[in-house]
Design a protein around this motif. Structure first.
Motif, PDB file in Angstrom:
ATOM      1  N   MET A  99      -3.415  -6.528   2.930  1.00 32.00           N
ATOM      2  CA  MET A  99      -4.570  -7.407   3.279  1.00 32.00           C
ATOM      3  C   MET A  99      -5.219  -6.770   4.763  1.00 32.00           C
ATOM      4  N   GLY A 100      -6.530  -6.641   4.633  1.00 34.45           N
ATOM      5  CA  GLY A 100      -6.912  -6.071   6.009  1.00 34.45           C
ATOM      6  C   GLY A 100      -7.949  -6.859   6.343  1.00 34.45           C
ATOM      7  N   TRP A 101      -8.364  -6.797   7.807  1.00 36.48           N
ATOM      8  CA  TRP A 101      -9.569  -7.674   8.275  1.00 36.48           C
ATOM      9  C   TRP A 101     -10.428  -6.386   8.890  1.00 36.48           C
ATOM     10  N   PHE A 102     -11.620  -6.740   8.761  1.00 43.20           N
ATOM     11  CA  PHE A 102     -12.700  -5.907   9.375  1.00 43.20           C
ATOM     12  C   PHE A 102     -13.597  -6.707   9.936  1.00 43.20           C
ATOM     13  N   ARG A 103     -14.474  -6.200  10.829  1.00 40.17           N
ATOM     14  CA  ARG A 103     -15.436  -6.849  11.565  1.00 40.17           C
ATOM     15  C   ARG A 103     -16.693  -5.928  11.541  1.00 40.17           C
ATOM     16  N   ARG A 105      -3.109  -0.412  -3.379  1.00 44.00           N
ATOM     17  CA  ARG A 105      -2.694   0.671  -3.776  1.00 44.00           C
ATOM     18  C   ARG A 105      -1.112   0.622  -3.147  1.00 44.00           C
ATOM     19  N   PRO A 106      -0.148   1.366  -3.853  1.00 43.07           N
ATOM     20  CA  PRO A 106       1.225   1.270  -3.568  1.00 43.07           C
ATOM     21  C   PRO A 106       1.664   1.768  -2.318  1.00 43.07           C
ATOM     22  N   LEU A 107       1.008   2.603  -1.616  1.00 44.22           N
ATOM     23  CA  LEU A 107       1.306   3.083  -0.186  1.00 44.22           C
ATOM     24  C   LEU A 107       0.461   2.207   0.757  1.00 44.22           C
ATOM     25  N   PHE A 108       0.992   1.799   1.836  1.00 46.03           N
ATOM     26  CA  PHE A 108      -0.169   1.224   2.910  1.00 46.03           C
ATOM     27  C   PHE A 108      -0.630   2.353   3.694  1.00 46.03           C
ATOM     28  N   SER A 109      -1.776   2.144   3.520  1.00 43.61           N
ATOM     29  CA  SER A 109      -2.755   3.137   4.162  1.00 43.61           C
ATOM     30  C   SER A 109      -3.901   2.626   4.972  1.00 43.61           C
ATOM     31  N   PRO A 110      -3.590   1.700   5.950  1.00 44.09           N
ATOM     32  CA  PRO A 110      -4.561   1.364   6.673  1.00 44.09           C
ATOM     33  C   PRO A 110      -5.864   2.081   6.927  1.00 44.09           C
ATOM     34  N   ALA A 111      -5.836   3.482   7.203  1.00 48.73           N
ATOM     35  CA  ALA A 111      -6.844   4.427   7.632  1.00 48.73           C
ATOM     36  C   ALA A 111      -8.237   4.397   6.690  1.00 48.73           C
ATOM     37  N   THR A 112      -7.515   4.122   5.334  1.00 48.34           N
ATOM     38  CA  THR A 112      -8.664   4.469   4.387  1.00 48.34           C
ATOM     39  C   THR A 112      -8.811   3.007   3.392  1.00 48.34           C
ATOM     40  N   MET A 113      -8.136   1.946   4.175  1.00 47.37           N
ATOM     41  CA  MET A 113      -8.488   0.720   3.604  1.00 47.37           C
ATOM     42  C   MET A 113      -9.831   0.536   3.232  1.00 47.37           C
ATOM     43  N   ALA A 114     -10.599   0.553   4.039  1.00 48.49           N
ATOM     44  CA  ALA A 114     -12.080   0.386   3.876  1.00 48.49           C
ATOM     45  C   ALA A 114     -12.749   0.875   2.559  1.00 48.49           C
ATOM     46  N   ASP A 115     -12.327   2.174   2.340  1.00 49.03           N
ATOM     47  CA  ASP A 115     -12.660   2.731   0.897  1.00 49.03           C
ATOM     48  C   ASP A 115     -12.052   2.384   0.012  1.00 49.03           C
ATOM     49  N   PHE A 116     -10.783   1.711  -0.128  1.00 45.17           N
ATOM     50  CA  PHE A 116     -10.168   1.713  -1.309  1.00 45.17           C
ATOM     51  C   PHE A 116      -9.957   0.279  -1.506  1.00 45.17           C
ATOM     52  N   ARG A 122     -19.178  -1.229  10.741  1.00 47.52           N
ATOM     53  CA  ARG A 122     -17.841  -1.881  10.327  1.00 47.52           C
ATOM     54  C   ARG A 122     -16.863  -1.294  11.178  1.00 47.52           C
ATOM     55  N   GLU A 123     -15.896  -2.088  11.627  1.00 47.82           N
ATOM     56  CA  GLU A 123     -14.608  -1.855  12.509  1.00 47.82           C
ATOM     57  C   GLU A 123     -13.463  -2.346  11.533  1.00 47.82           C
ATOM     58  N   PHE A 124     -12.514  -1.691  11.467  1.00 46.53           N
ATOM     59  CA  PHE A 124     -11.094  -1.806  11.124  1.00 46.53           C
ATOM     60  C   PHE A 124     -10.461  -2.674  12.127  1.00 46.53           C
ATOM     61  N   VAL A 125     -10.087  -4.187  12.054  1.00 44.45           N
ATOM     62  CA  VAL A 125      -9.473  -4.575  13.034  1.00 44.45           C
ATOM     63  C   VAL A 125      -7.819  -4.671  12.768  1.00 44.45           C
ATOM     64  N   GLY A 126      -7.562  -4.774  11.685  1.00 47.09           N
ATOM     65  CA  GLY A 126      -5.867  -4.887  11.389  1.00 47.09           C
ATOM     66  C   GLY A 126      -5.677  -4.573   9.946  1.00 47.09           C
TER      67      GLY A 126
END
Length: 125
Positions: free
Chosen positions: A33-37, A100-111, A44-48
């Motif tokens: 689960m991710g948070w963006f703002r 996704r099965p792998l934790f990939s925060p850097a691409t979370m916005a796209d996926f 848009r920024e990736f918060v965490g």
């Protein structure tokens, strides 16, 4: 599938706010689960984000030590606790679910396949 974000509010600089995002219609424990703002006029920024093992990562240096992400799988809810808020934290905050099965925060916005509707946080000086 629905992600419902709650916690919209206006606070003074230095104040605190906790946002929550409750999911329904998906196997929550299997999703990162991710948070963006997104602030007015800005991208848009990736918060965490937090994964199913409760590992967390944060995207903005200014957040470190001020923002904390947690989750409660029994309640299908992810939280964003924010303290020492600054006017520049003013934005619409959104949650997202990444299956996704792998934790990939850097691409979370796209996926991320599911997004919440966004909740407005306003920090006054």
């Amino acid at each position: 599938v629905q992600l419902q974000a709650l916690g919209e509010g206006m606070v003074q600089a230095g104040g605190s706010l906790r946002l929550s995002c409750t999911a329904s219609g998906l196997q929550f424990s299997r999703f990162s689960m991710g948070w963006f703002r997104q602030a007015p006029g800005k991208e848009r920024e990736f918060v965490g984000a937090i994964n199913w093992s409760y590992d967390t990562t944060y995207g903005i240096d200014s957040e470190k030590g001020r923002f904390t992400i947690s989750r409660d799988n029994a309640r299908n809810t992810v939280y964003l606790q924010m303290v020492s808020l600054k006017p520049e934290d003013t934005a619409v905050y959104s949650c997202a679910a990444d299956g996704r099965p792998l934790f990939s925060p850097a691409t979370m916005a796209d996926f991320s396949v599911y997004w919440g509707q966004g909740t407005l946080v306003t920090v006054s000086s």
